[in-house]
Design a protein around this motif. Structure first.
Motif, PDB file in Angstrom:
ATOM      1  N   VAL A 196     -37.841 -23.218  -9.635  1.00 31.84           N
ATOM      2  CA  VAL A 196     -38.399 -23.840 -10.834  1.00 31.84           C
ATOM      3  C   VAL A 196     -38.273 -25.360 -10.692  1.00 31.84           C
ATOM      4  CG1 VAL A 196     -38.243 -23.993 -13.338  1.00 31.84           C
ATOM      5  CG2 VAL A 196     -37.768 -21.823 -12.186  1.00 31.84           C
ATOM      6  N   VAL A 197     -39.396 -26.053 -10.644  1.00 28.68           N
ATOM      7  CA  VAL A 197     -39.422 -27.493 -10.383  1.00 28.68           C
ATOM      8  C   VAL A 197     -39.587 -28.236 -11.714  1.00 28.68           C
ATOM      9  CG1 VAL A 197     -40.440 -29.330  -8.999  1.00 28.68           C
ATOM     10  CG2 VAL A 197     -40.488 -26.968  -8.157  1.00 28.68           C
ATOM     11  N   ILE A 198     -38.472 -28.712 -12.244  1.00 30.48           N
ATOM     12  CA  ILE A 198     -38.451 -29.288 -13.588  1.00 30.48           C
ATOM     13  C   ILE A 198     -39.316 -30.554 -13.725  1.00 30.48           C
ATOM     14  CG2 ILE A 198     -36.975 -30.207 -15.414  1.00 30.48           C
ATOM     15  CD1 ILE A 198     -36.650 -27.220 -14.952  1.00 30.48           C
ATOM     16  N   PRO A 199     -39.211 -31.538 -12.818  1.00 36.06           N
ATOM     17  CA  PRO A 199     -40.041 -32.737 -13.009  1.00 36.06           C
ATOM     18  C   PRO A 199     -41.529 -32.438 -12.967  1.00 36.06           C
ATOM     19  CG  PRO A 199     -38.277 -33.158 -11.443  1.00 36.06           C
ATOM     20  CD  PRO A 199     -38.308 -31.678 -11.667  1.00 36.06           C
ATOM     21  N   ALA A 200     -41.952 -31.501 -12.121  1.00 34.08           N
ATOM     22  CA  ALA A 200     -43.368 -31.139 -12.081  1.00 34.08           C
ATOM     23  C   ALA A 200     -43.793 -30.538 -13.411  1.00 34.08           C
ATOM     24  CB  ALA A 200     -43.624 -30.155 -10.942  1.00 34.08           C
ATOM     25  N   ALA A 201     -42.956 -29.661 -13.972  1.00 40.10           N
ATOM     26  CA  ALA A 201     -43.276 -29.039 -15.257  1.00 40.10           C
ATOM     27  C   ALA A 201     -43.328 -30.073 -16.374  1.00 40.10           C
ATOM     28  CB  ALA A 201     -42.245 -27.962 -15.581  1.00 40.10           C
ATOM     29  N   ASN A 202     -42.355 -30.985 -16.396  1.00 42.90           N
ATOM     30  CA  ASN A 202     -42.300 -31.996 -17.457  1.00 42.90           C
ATOM     31  C   ASN A 202     -43.530 -32.893 -17.462  1.00 42.90           C
ATOM     32  OD1 ASN A 202     -39.827 -31.054 -18.260  1.00 42.90           O
ATOM     33  ND2 ASN A 202     -38.654 -32.820 -17.554  1.00 42.90           N
ATOM     34  N   ARG A 203     -44.119 -33.087 -16.302  1.00 43.69           N
ATOM     35  CA  ARG A 203     -45.247 -33.999 -16.178  1.00 43.69           C
ATOM     36  C   ARG A 203     -46.589 -33.256 -16.204  1.00 43.69           C
ATOM     37  NH1 ARG A 203     -43.071 -38.794 -13.677  1.00 43.69           N
ATOM     38  NH2 ARG A 203     -44.840 -39.125 -12.296  1.00 43.69           N
ATOM     39  N   ASP A 204     -46.545 -31.987 -16.562  1.00 43.31           N
ATOM     40  CA  ASP A 204     -47.758 -31.174 -16.673  1.00 43.31           C
ATOM     41  C   ASP A 204     -48.563 -31.650 -17.878  1.00 43.31           C
ATOM     42  OD1 ASP A 204     -49.699 -29.211 -16.919  1.00 43.31           O
ATOM     43  OD2 ASP A 204     -48.319 -27.552 -16.538  1.00 43.31           O
ATOM     44  N   THR A 205     -49.792 -32.065 -17.645  1.00 41.95           N
ATOM     45  CA  THR A 205     -50.614 -32.598 -18.739  1.00 41.95           C
ATOM     46  C   THR A 205     -51.012 -31.522 -19.743  1.00 41.95           C
ATOM     47  OG1 THR A 205     -52.593 -32.296 -17.373  1.00 41.95           O
ATOM     48  CG2 THR A 205     -51.536 -34.463 -17.318  1.00 41.95           C
ATOM     49  N   ALA A 221     -33.666 -31.549 -10.448  1.00 41.75           N
ATOM     50  CA  ALA A 221     -35.068 -31.366 -10.103  1.00 41.75           C
ATOM     51  C   ALA A 221     -35.451 -29.910  -9.934  1.00 41.75           C
ATOM     52  CB  ALA A 221     -35.392 -32.127  -8.812  1.00 41.75           C
ATOM     53  N   VAL A 222     -34.587 -29.127  -9.339  1.00 44.71           N
ATOM     54  CA  VAL A 222     -34.923 -27.739  -9.009  1.00 44.71           C
ATOM     55  C   VAL A 222     -33.817 -26.824  -9.485  1.00 44.71           C
ATOM     56  CG1 VAL A 222     -35.356 -26.111  -7.134  1.00 44.71           C
ATOM     57  CG2 VAL A 222     -36.283 -28.408  -7.006  1.00 44.71           C
ATOM     58  N   VAL A 223     -34.169 -25.761 -10.170  1.00 44.01           N
ATOM     59  CA  VAL A 223     -33.213 -24.717 -10.537  1.00 44.01           C
ATOM     60  C   VAL A 223     -33.756 -23.383 -10.045  1.00 44.01           C
ATOM     61  CG1 VAL A 223     -32.295 -25.959 -12.519  1.00 44.01           C
ATOM     62  CG2 VAL A 223     -34.233 -24.429 -12.825  1.00 44.01           C
ATOM     63  N   GLY A 224     -32.844 -22.462  -9.799  1.00 41.58           N
ATOM     64  CA  GLY A 224     -33.249 -21.178  -9.252  1.00 41.58           C
ATOM     65  C   GLY A 224     -33.123 -20.038 -10.243  1.00 41.58           C
ATOM     66  N   ARG A 225     -34.008 -19.090 -10.131  1.00 47.31           N
ATOM     67  CA  ARG A 225     -33.933 -17.843 -10.867  1.00 47.31           C
ATOM     68  C   ARG A 225     -34.320 -16.702  -9.919  1.00 47.31           C
ATOM     69  NH1 ARG A 225     -31.833 -20.809 -14.030  1.00 47.31           N
ATOM     70  NH2 ARG A 225     -32.038 -20.878 -16.306  1.00 47.31           N
ATOM     71  N   GLY A 228     -29.736 -25.720  -6.629  1.00 47.04           N
ATOM     72  CA  GLY A 228     -30.601 -26.659  -7.321  1.00 47.04           C
ATOM     73  C   GLY A 228     -30.560 -27.982  -6.599  1.00 47.04           C
ATOM     74  N   ILE A 229     -31.431 -28.873  -6.936  1.00 49.53           N
ATOM     75  CA  ILE A 229     -31.398 -30.217  -6.377  1.00 49.53           C
ATOM     76  C   ILE A 229     -31.062 -31.175  -7.504  1.00 49.53           C
ATOM     77  CG2 ILE A 229     -32.703 -32.056  -5.267  1.00 49.53           C
ATOM     78  CD1 ILE A 229     -34.427 -30.044  -3.943  1.00 49.53           C
ATOM     79  N   ALA A 230     -29.960 -31.887  -7.345  1.00 58.54           N
ATOM     80  CA  ALA A 230     -29.656 -32.981  -8.249  1.00 58.54           C
ATOM     81  C   ALA A 230     -30.043 -34.244  -7.507  1.00 58.54           C
ATOM     82  CB  ALA A 230     -28.183 -32.994  -8.601  1.00 58.54           C
ATOM     83  N   LEU A 231     -30.878 -35.049  -8.080  1.00 57.84           N
ATOM     84  CA  LEU A 231     -31.434 -36.192  -7.377  1.00 57.84           C
ATOM     85  C   LEU A 231     -30.929 -37.503  -7.976  1.00 57.84           C
ATOM     86  CD1 LEU A 231     -35.099 -34.943  -7.055  1.00 57.84           C
ATOM     87  CD2 LEU A 231     -33.472 -35.195  -5.207  1.00 57.84           C
ATOM     88  N   PRO A 232     -29.844 -38.064  -7.431  1.00 57.10           N
ATOM     89  CA  PRO A 232     -29.376 -39.361  -7.929  1.00 57.10           C
ATOM     90  C   PRO A 232     -30.227 -40.479  -7.347  1.00 57.10           C
ATOM     91  CG  PRO A 232     -27.922 -38.588  -6.202  1.00 57.10           C
ATOM     92  CD  PRO A 232     -28.979 -37.533  -6.381  1.00 57.10           C
ATOM     93  N   HIS A 233     -31.473 -40.605  -7.830  1.00 56.31           N
ATOM     94  CA  HIS A 233     -32.404 -41.573  -7.270  1.00 56.31           C
ATOM     95  C   HIS A 233     -31.920 -42.996  -7.503  1.00 56.31           C
ATOM     96  CE1 HIS A 233     -35.128 -38.423  -6.409  1.00 56.31           C
ATOM     97  NE2 HIS A 233     -35.271 -38.083  -7.676  1.00 56.31           N
ATOM     98  N   HIS A 234     -32.371 -43.868  -6.616  1.00 53.36           N
ATOM     99  CA  HIS A 234     -32.036 -45.287  -6.731  1.00 53.36           C
ATOM    100  C   HIS A 234     -30.512 -45.453  -6.770  1.00 53.36           C
ATOM    101  CE1 HIS A 234     -36.165 -45.011  -7.845  1.00 53.36           C
ATOM    102  NE2 HIS A 234     -35.922 -44.629  -9.065  1.00 53.36           N
TER     103      HIS A 234
END
Length: 433
Positions: free
Chosen positions: A341-350, A316-320, A415-421
């Motif tokens: 850097v918030v990857i899921p937010a970027a991926n879902r950017d319309t 979900a999150v990577v750092g620079r 970074g955040i690795a999110l093993p959801h569910h």
């Protein structure tokens, strides 16, 4: 496929304000939202909320800026002016960061290395993931998928419900990584368990207790892979790991570094794919319409896999870190300032193309195991739909436990690795009303 695959709706401001107190400005809202990531069964509305605050949000309390826009995230990940917070940077700018050995291992690994060190290491490790190696792995992955589905089927027959994570999402990538590294298959559960404990080192808000346990797991992983690496050096074979050890030693890489990189190769190869498999299963099982569409048009399976990767990325999150001052989306960024850097937010950017995503990164740091992850997802989803036509969710998914006593400030950039569910109960029984 984006019109078929369900995504979490963006909550309205009214709905959001009814469930949490008003935050004091964007910085307070960002901190509140980041802390919610590990307590939400479905965190994707949180990512949408972060993006609504702006493509770049300064957070002075962290000497950081949170980046959520697709183009802005892509720019930060591609531009060599933004480096990874590797061990050298942390030694210079983060006093006391070496207190936890698990964090040191994470910072020293390939995903956190900068050129030229990154370039040299990647050249050797890439040999295990080239096209020929993956072609040889495909029948192995197929067999492991069906073995896991056999176990799932047996559990469903015996108990009526079964945890898909237990039977597929956890064992499959751990056994695949054992094949990649030519490790005994029976070691996969132990290594998966140690990895699950180690992941606190890759979180943004770990507690001291979590990191202490991650340190113990790191010690066990290093001890295991030290024995393996020493054995491959004494008695080299024709396997990938023997080749990597010999090449690295010839280049002057120390045994300790080789061990850390080998351990982290397993960790990242297992951790991210476990999350992706579970997310893919959840996306399909929570949408009967998607399941039906994929059965009608199995040729859309590849697009469905990409859509899962786009909407539900594992990391979900990577750092620079900015090496020089600049302006990003109108926001001043100072030299040595951190970028979250918030990857899921970027991926879902319309504003981005419908199929574009940054799940595997971009540029020189593009994920080494991307093709292997796609291979496992591509073998798993069609087999799941074929073998279990009446499979459905038996209960609401349960997220990972939140870290108790998490500190107010994050650990040195991780970074955040999110093993959801992490618990995904399934059943083939008819739903009752």
């Amino acid at each position: 496929m984006s019109a078929v695959l369900p995504t979490a709706p963006t909550p309205s401001p009214t709905t959001a304000s009814s469930t949490e107190p008003e935050a004091a400005g964007p910085q307070g809202q960002v901190m509140r939202l980041l802390r919610r990531l590990r307590t939400e069964a479905d965190p994707y509305p949180v990512f949408d909320r972060l993006r609504e605050l702006g493509p770049v949000i300064p957070v002075p309390a962290l000497n950081a800026a949170v980046v959520t826009g697709f183009q802005e995230c892509r720019h930060v990940l591609r531009d060599p002016a933004f480096i990874l917070p590797d061990t050298a940077w942390r030694d210079a700018h983060a006093d006391g960061w070496r207190h936890h050995r698990s964090v040191v291992s994470y910072a020293a690994s390939l995903p956190n290395a900068n050129p030229p060190r990154h370039t040299a290491l990647r050249a050797h490790l890439a040999q295990g993931f080239h096209r020929t190696a993956l072609a040889e792995l495909r029948p192995v992955v197929t067999a492991l998928v069906h073995s896991g589905l056999n176990d799932l089927g047996a559990a469903l027959r015996a108990h009526g419900t079964a945890d898909l994570t237990e039977h597929i999402s956890r064992p499959l990538p751990s056994r695949v990584m054992c094949k990649v590294l030519s490790l005994p298959d029976e070691d996969a559960p132990v290594l998966a368990g140690l990895t699950a404990r180690w992941t606190a080192a890759a979180e943004l808000f770990p507690s001291e207790a979590d990191l202490d346990d991650a340190d113990a797991a790191d010690s066990a992983l290093v001890a295991y892979f030290l024995r393996v690496v020493q054995e491959r050096e004494r008695c080299p074979g024709r396997d990938f790991l023997s080749t990597w050890v010999a090449a690295a030693r010839a280049d002057g890489v120390g045994i300790d570094d080789i061990v850390v990189h080998t351990a982290q190769l397993f960790v990242t190869g297992f951790m991210t794919v476990q999350s992706s498999l579970t997310s893919a299963a959840y996306a399909v099982l929570s949408s009967p319409g998607l399941t039906a569409a994929l059965r009608r048009r199995p040729e859309d399976m590849g697009a469905a896999v990409e859509e899962v990767l786009r909407t539900r990325p594992a990391a979900a999150v990577v750092g620079r870190v900015a090496t020089r001052g600049c302006v990003l989306a109108g926001v001043p960024v100072a030299a040595q300032q951190r970028l979250i850097v918030v990857i899921p937010a970027a991926n879902r950017d319309t504003r981005a193309a419908a199929t574009a995503h940054l799940t595997f990164g971009v540029g020189v740091h593009y994920c080494l195991g991307a093709a292997l992850a796609r291979l496992q997802l591509g073998e798993f989803l069609p087999a799941l739909l074929s073998r279990f036509p009446s499979l459905r969710l038996a209960d609401a998914p349960v997220p990972g436990d939140p870290a108790p006593g998490a500190p107010l400030d994050p650990a040195p950039m991780a970074g955040i690795a999110l093993p959801h569910h992490v618990r995904l109960l399934t059943t083939t029984a008819r739903a009752t009303r």
